[in-house]
Design a protein around this motif. Structure first.
Motif, PDB file in Angstrom:
ATOM      1  N   ALA A   1       0.832  -1.219   0.000  1.00  0.00           N
ATOM      2  CA  ALA A   1       0.000   0.000   0.000  1.00  0.00           C
ATOM      3  C   ALA A   1       0.865   1.267   0.000  1.00  0.00           C
ATOM      4  N   PHE A   2       2.184   1.119   0.208  1.00  0.00           N
ATOM      5  CA  PHE A   2       3.044   2.312   0.277  1.00  0.00           C
ATOM      6  C   PHE A   2       4.230   2.266  -0.680  1.00  0.00           C
ATOM      7  N   HIS A   3       4.128   1.434  -1.690  1.00  0.00           N
ATOM      8  CA  HIS A   3       5.224   1.319  -2.648  1.00  0.00           C
ATOM      9  C   HIS A   3       4.704   1.161  -4.073  1.00  0.00           C
TER      10      HIS A   3
ATOM     11  N   ILE B   1      -5.528  10.001   1.253  1.00  0.00           N
ATOM     12  CA  ILE B   1      -4.932   8.862   0.540  1.00  0.00           C
ATOM     13  C   ILE B   1      -5.065   7.566   1.341  1.00  0.00           C
ATOM     14  N   PHE B   2      -4.928   7.650   2.656  1.00  0.00           N
ATOM     15  CA  PHE B   2      -5.016   6.410   3.443  1.00  0.00           C
ATOM     16  C   PHE B   2      -6.473   5.977   3.623  1.00  0.00           C
ATOM     17  N   LEU B   3      -7.360   6.975   3.926  1.00  0.00           N
ATOM     18  CA  LEU B   3      -8.741   6.602   4.293  1.00  0.00           C
ATOM     19  C   LEU B   3      -9.793   7.081   3.307  1.00  0.00           C
TER      20      LEU B   3
ATOM     21  N   ALA C   1       1.861   8.083  12.273  1.00  0.00           N
ATOM     22  CA  ALA C   1       3.290   8.158  11.912  1.00  0.00           C
ATOM     23  C   ALA C   1       3.500   8.969  10.645  1.00  0.00           C
ATOM     24  N   GLY C   2       2.425   9.151   9.882  1.00  0.00           N
ATOM     25  CA  GLY C   2       2.606   9.622   8.518  1.00  0.00           C
ATOM     26  C   GLY C   2       2.442  11.098   8.262  1.00  0.00           C
ATOM     27  N   HIS C   3       2.342  11.960   9.310  1.00  0.00           N
ATOM     28  CA  HIS C   3       2.232  13.370   8.934  1.00  0.00           C
ATOM     29  C   HIS C   3       3.150  14.324   9.689  1.00  0.00           C
TER      30      HIS C   3
ATOM     31  N   SER D   1      21.031   6.736  18.559  1.00  0.00           N
ATOM     32  CA  SER D   1      20.908   8.169  18.338  1.00  0.00           C
ATOM     33  C   SER D   1      20.960   8.497  16.854  1.00  0.00           C
ATOM     34  N   ILE D   2      19.882   9.053  16.359  1.00  0.00           N
ATOM     35  CA  ILE D   2      19.846   9.493  14.962  1.00  0.00           C
ATOM     36  C   ILE D   2      20.485  10.883  14.876  1.00  0.00           C
ATOM     37  N   TYR D   3      19.994  11.773  15.727  1.00  0.00           N
ATOM     38  CA  TYR D   3      20.393  13.177  15.669  1.00  0.00           C
ATOM     39  C   TYR D   3      21.907  13.333  15.787  1.00  0.00           C
TER      40      TYR D   3
ATOM     41  N   ILE E   1      20.345   7.932   8.846  1.00  0.00           N
ATOM     42  CA  ILE E   1      19.341   7.035   9.409  1.00  0.00           C
ATOM     43  C   ILE E   1      18.082   7.777   9.862  1.00  0.00           C
ATOM     44  N   GLY E   2      17.767   8.862   9.159  1.00  0.00           N
ATOM     45  CA  GLY E   2      16.573   9.639   9.514  1.00  0.00           C
ATOM     46  C   GLY E   2      15.299   8.812   9.442  1.00  0.00           C
ATOM     47  N   PHE E   3      15.317   7.748   8.643  1.00  0.00           N
ATOM     48  CA  PHE E   3      14.148   6.867   8.528  1.00  0.00           C
ATOM     49  C   PHE E   3      14.413   5.523   9.215  1.00  0.00           C
ATOM     50  N   GLY E   4      15.380   5.489  10.124  1.00  0.00           N
ATOM     51  CA  GLY E   4      15.739   4.225  10.779  1.00  0.00           C
ATOM     52  C   GLY E   4      16.551   3.367   9.813  1.00  0.00           C
ATOM     53  N   GLY E   5      16.519   2.045  10.001  1.00  0.00           N
ATOM     54  CA  GLY E   5      17.296   1.158   9.126  1.00  0.00           C
ATOM     55  C   GLY E   5      17.010  -0.291   9.454  1.00  0.00           C
TER      56      GLY E   5
ATOM     57  N   ARG F   1      13.330  -2.879  10.235  1.00  0.00           N
ATOM     58  CA  ARG F   1      12.233  -2.042  10.726  1.00  0.00           C
ATOM     59  C   ARG F   1      12.347  -0.628  10.164  1.00  0.00           C
ATOM     60  N   ILE F   2      13.011  -0.507   9.034  1.00  0.00           N
ATOM     61  CA  ILE F   2      13.130   0.822   8.432  1.00  0.00           C
ATOM     62  C   ILE F   2      11.729   1.367   8.158  1.00  0.00           C
ATOM     63  N   CYS F   3      11.594   2.681   8.193  1.00  0.00           N
ATOM     64  CA  CYS F   3      10.283   3.321   8.024  1.00  0.00           C
ATOM     65  C   CYS F   3       9.523   2.748   6.825  1.00  0.00           C
ATOM     66  N   ILE F   4       8.314   2.309   7.072  1.00  0.00           N
ATOM     67  CA  ILE F   4       7.523   1.717   5.988  1.00  0.00           C
ATOM     68  C   ILE F   4       6.981   2.815   5.047  1.00  0.00           C
ATOM     69  N   GLY F   5       6.957   4.054   5.551  1.00  0.00           N
ATOM     70  CA  GLY F   5       6.425   5.153   4.751  1.00  0.00           C
ATOM     71  C   GLY F   5       7.506   5.952   4.037  1.00  0.00           C
ATOM     72  N   LEU F   6       8.746   5.425   4.005  1.00  0.00           N
ATOM     73  CA  LEU F   6       9.870   6.176   3.427  1.00  0.00           C
ATOM     74  C   LEU F   6       9.587   6.639   1.984  1.00  0.00           C
TER      75      LEU F   6
ATOM     76  N   GLU G   1       6.071  12.628  -1.448  1.00  0.00           N
ATOM     77  CA  GLU G   1       5.286  13.791  -1.031  1.00  0.00           C
ATOM     78  C   GLU G   1       6.188  15.028  -0.862  1.00  0.00           C
ATOM     79  N   MET G   2       7.328  14.846  -0.193  1.00  0.00           N
ATOM     80  CA  MET G   2       8.190  15.997   0.076  1.00  0.00           C
ATOM     81  C   MET G   2       8.817  16.531  -1.213  1.00  0.00           C
ATOM     82  N   LYS G   3       9.176  15.616  -2.127  1.00  0.00           N
ATOM     83  CA  LYS G   3       9.791  16.083  -3.382  1.00  0.00           C
ATOM     84  C   LYS G   3       8.773  16.804  -4.257  1.00  0.00           C
TER      85      LYS G   3
HETATM   86  C1  HEM Z   1       9.859  12.471   6.815  1.00  0.00           C
HETATM   87  C2  HEM Z   1       8.998  11.520   7.126  1.00  0.00           C
HETATM   88  C3  HEM Z   1       9.296  10.359   8.042  1.00  0.00           C
HETATM   89  C4  HEM Z   1      10.354  10.121   8.883  1.00  0.00           C
HETATM   90  C5  HEM Z   1      11.587  10.993   9.111  1.00  0.00           C
HETATM   91  C6  HEM Z   1      10.110   8.841   9.527  1.00  0.00           C
HETATM   92  C7  HEM Z   1      10.972   8.259  10.445  1.00  0.00           C
HETATM   93  C8  HEM Z   1      10.837   6.969  10.918  1.00  0.00           C
HETATM   94  C9  HEM Z   1      11.806   6.293  11.758  1.00  0.00           C
HETATM   95  C10 HEM Z   1      13.112   6.895  12.263  1.00  0.00           C
HETATM   96  C11 HEM Z   1      11.342   5.044  11.995  1.00  0.00           C
HETATM   97  C12 HEM Z   1      12.062   3.945  12.763  1.00  0.00           C
HETATM   98  C13 HEM Z   1      11.869   4.106  14.254  1.00  0.00           C
HETATM   99  C14 HEM Z   1      12.677   3.101  15.056  1.00  0.00           C
HETATM  100  O1  HEM Z   1      13.597   2.439  14.542  1.00  0.00           O
HETATM  101  O2  HEM Z   1      12.426   3.027  16.248  1.00  0.00           O
HETATM  102  C15 HEM Z   1      10.054   4.926  11.338  1.00  0.00           C
HETATM  103  C16 HEM Z   1       9.256   3.814  11.384  1.00  0.00           C
HETATM  104  C17 HEM Z   1       7.976   3.784  10.876  1.00  0.00           C
HETATM  105  N1  HEM Z   1       7.362   4.752  10.095  1.00  0.00           N
HETATM  106 FE1  HEM Z   1       8.181   6.485   9.494  1.00  0.00          FE
HETATM  107  N2  HEM Z   1       8.920   8.348   9.084  1.00  0.00           N
HETATM  108  C18 HEM Z   1       8.384   9.232   8.178  1.00  0.00           C
HETATM  109  C19 HEM Z   1       7.210   9.088   7.468  1.00  0.00           C
HETATM  110  C20 HEM Z   1       6.342   8.034   7.601  1.00  0.00           C
HETATM  111  C21 HEM Z   1       5.109   7.880   6.870  1.00  0.00           C
HETATM  112  C22 HEM Z   1       4.597   8.832   5.772  1.00  0.00           C
HETATM  113  C23 HEM Z   1       4.517   6.738   7.341  1.00  0.00           C
HETATM  114  C24 HEM Z   1       3.217   6.094   6.918  1.00  0.00           C
HETATM  115  C25 HEM Z   1       2.881   5.884   5.695  1.00  0.00           C
HETATM  116  C26 HEM Z   1       5.394   6.160   8.329  1.00  0.00           C
HETATM  117  C27 HEM Z   1       5.161   4.997   9.035  1.00  0.00           C
HETATM  118  C28 HEM Z   1       6.093   4.341   9.806  1.00  0.00           C
HETATM  119  C29 HEM Z   1       5.857   3.039  10.429  1.00  0.00           C
HETATM  120  C30 HEM Z   1       4.561   2.237  10.377  1.00  0.00           C
HETATM  121  C31 HEM Z   1       7.044   2.691  11.082  1.00  0.00           C
HETATM  122  C32 HEM Z   1       7.298   1.416  11.889  1.00  0.00           C
HETATM  123  C33 HEM Z   1       7.883   0.359  10.975  1.00  0.00           C
HETATM  124  C34 HEM Z   1       8.176  -0.933  11.691  1.00  0.00           C
HETATM  125  O3  HEM Z   1       8.368  -0.960  12.889  1.00  0.00           O
HETATM  126  O4  HEM Z   1       8.246  -1.944  10.957  1.00  0.00           O
HETATM  127  N3  HEM Z   1       6.489   6.975   8.466  1.00  0.00           N
HETATM  128  N4  HEM Z   1       9.775   6.106  10.663  1.00  0.00           N
END
Ligand code: HEM
Length: 431
Positions: free
Chosen positions: A103-105, A150-152, A244-246, A333-335, A366-370, A373-378, A384-386
């Motif tokens: 749903a997110f790719h 988009i989600f709902l 998580a998504g806004h 630590s990400i920051y 690692i702003g989106f983790g790694g 369990r990397i962010c599913i919404g990456l 969206e941001m671009k």
């Molecule tokens: C700039 C935007 C975003 C940033 C910087 C971000 C950042 C992150 C980070 C750092 C994590 C990992 C947290 C950890 O390791 O503890 C994460 C996980 C997650 N994010 Fe994002 N996120 C963003 C956008 C989104 C969006 C748009 C969604 C939804 C569509 C989303 C849904 C999730 C979910 C569900 C997880 C958990 C994944 C898992 O545990 O398998 N995020 N995000």
């Protein structure tokens, strides 16, 4: 027999919780003194902090099995987010991730493009009319409207506003103390119930009449064994995704706008890259903007919305010669990893050119983790941001208003203190 990491536990029970919550340099000071791994006590538990690419790689990837997400966060998270990805582990987590991922790719993102574009255009017109405003608040409304539509498939602005207010109440409860009388946590739980009741209705309606929204995809999602998400699973996951998504996307957009206002040379080069494309913006074009990618990498590095991630240690481990017992909390630590001079020379300088042709060390951005369990919404967030950035660069100018603090505040997400007050106009010679 190896030692516990250096550092101190601080006062009995509270430990160093107040320093951790109130001092933005908490990790930096201790890193300078002790190195990549140090101990403390926060939120009632002994904790190990892990900083730098190697330590983060261990926590997110090679030593992944020693940690759980669930045990790293206060109980409030589990209660407010229910049985969603954030608190799931092992096979249950893998199964749910597999079902949610489509749903997110790929094809789903392409289908969301027009809705995103339409909403962005609506806000651009609104901002032009408003002329002066706080951009953080505006980005928040825009990203929430994009997510809820988009989600709902949320149809109108009143419904979006109602959902957004409920989310604000829900979010206020994450770091509240549930046992204190009058705690914000109880209102948050009520907001959760109201949101779930709303989701129940939407799920029923999508079962009868599927649409193009992410919820319809979650309802139809099926893995290779014919396994599907239950009603409760869909409900809890949808709530998490909206949460998580806004706000994360909002803060990165705010810093993007701030950095470009302060770096006219970068803004000019980014505009010039946009001028090489035809109008209107397409999905294909967005994948061919290397300079804009460099800018986003630098914004992610200097201003990651989430400062770090927590885990519970479920199996003792050794790292860098130190022993970490079971039952501790671990934080990566990400920051501060993003500000290590060993990884990024002159780390406090906004330098877009550092991303030109450089090969990135694993787990250094690692702003989106790694890891798994990397962010599913990456991919969704980057799209969206671009898209928003490309619109701004092609047709608009903005300047920062005087008398405001641009200092970062850290909780709940890192943002400029006064929310970034700007004057916004359409460019005379836009394209
Ligand atoms: C700039 C935007 C975003 C940033 C910087 C971000 C950042 C992150 C980070 C750092 C994590 C990992 C947290 C950890 O390791 O503890 C994460 C996980 C997650 N994010 Fe994002 N996120 C963003 C956008 C989104 C969006 C748009 C969604 C939804 C569509 C989303 C849904 C999730 C979910 C569900 C997880 C958990 C994944 C898992 O545990 O398998 N995020 N995000």
């Amino acid at each position: 027999m190896s030692l516990l990491p250096p550092g101190k536990f601080g006062l009995p029970f509270v430990g160093e919780t107040f320093e951790f919550l109130l001092d933005p340099q908490f990790v930096e000071k201790r890193y300078r003194k002790h190195g990549a791994v140090f101990k403390s006590r926060i939120l009632g538990k002994p904790a190990v902090f892990m900083v730098g690419a190697e330590a983060v790689e261990f926590l997110l990837s090679t030593g992944f099995e020693n940690f759980t997400w669930r045990d790293g966060y206060p109980e409030t998270f589990q209660k407010l987010l229910g049985r969603s990805l954030f608190v799931q582990e092992g096979e249950e987590h893998r199964r749910n991730r597999r079902l949610i991922m489509p749903a997110f790719h790929g094809a789903a993102l392409a289908r969301y493009f027009d809705t995103m574009d339409k909403l962005i255009n609506k806000y651009l017109v609104k901002w032009e009319q408003q002329y002066e405003f706080k951009w953080f608040d505006e980005f928040k409304q825009l990203t929430f409207e994009i997510a809820s539509q988009i989600f709902l498939g949320t149809a109108n602005s009143d419904e979006t506003k109602q959902l957004s207010d409920l989310f604000a109440t829900l979010t206020a409860g994450f770091f509240a103390f549930p046992k204190l009388p009058g705690s914000k946590f109880h209102q948050s739980m009520k907001a959760r119930q109201a949101l779930l009741a709303h989701l129940d209705q939407v799920i029923e309606s999508r079962r009868e009449h599927p649409t193009d929204d992410a919820l319809s995809l979650l309802i139809q999602a099926e893995d290779e064994n014919g396994d599907r998400l239950s009603h409760t699973e869909i409900r809890d996951q949808a709530l998490l995704l909206l949460f998580a998504g806004h706000e994360t996307t909002t803060t990165m957009l705010t810093w993007f706008a701030l950095e470009l206002a302060q770096h006219p040379d970068v803004l000019e080069k980014a505009r010039s890259e946009q001028s090489t494309f035809e109008h209107p913006i397409t999905l294909d074009q967005l994948s061919k903007m290397p300079y804009l990618d460099q800018i986003w990498n630098e914004v992610e590095r200097l201003h990651p919305p989430v400062p770090g991630g927590f885990r519970g240690v479920i199996k003792p481990f050794e790292f860098n010669g130190y022993r970490i017992p079971q039952g501790w909390m671990a934080q990566y630590s990400i920051y501060f990893t993003h500000r290590l001079p060993e990884l990024y020379p002159n780390p406090d300088v906004f330098d877009v050119d550092r991303w030109k042709d450089t090969k990135q060390k694993p787990f250094s951005l690692i702003g989106f983790g790694g890891g798994s369990r990397i962010c599913i919404g990456l991919a969704f967030a980057k799209l969206e941001m671009k898209l928003i950035a490309a619109h701004l660069l092609r047709n608009y100018t903005w300047e920062l208003l005087p008398n405001q603090s641009l200092q970062p505040v850290f909780i709940p997400t890192i943002r400029p203190k006064d929310g970034l007050k700007v004057r916004f106009q359409r460019q005379q010679e836009g394209f």
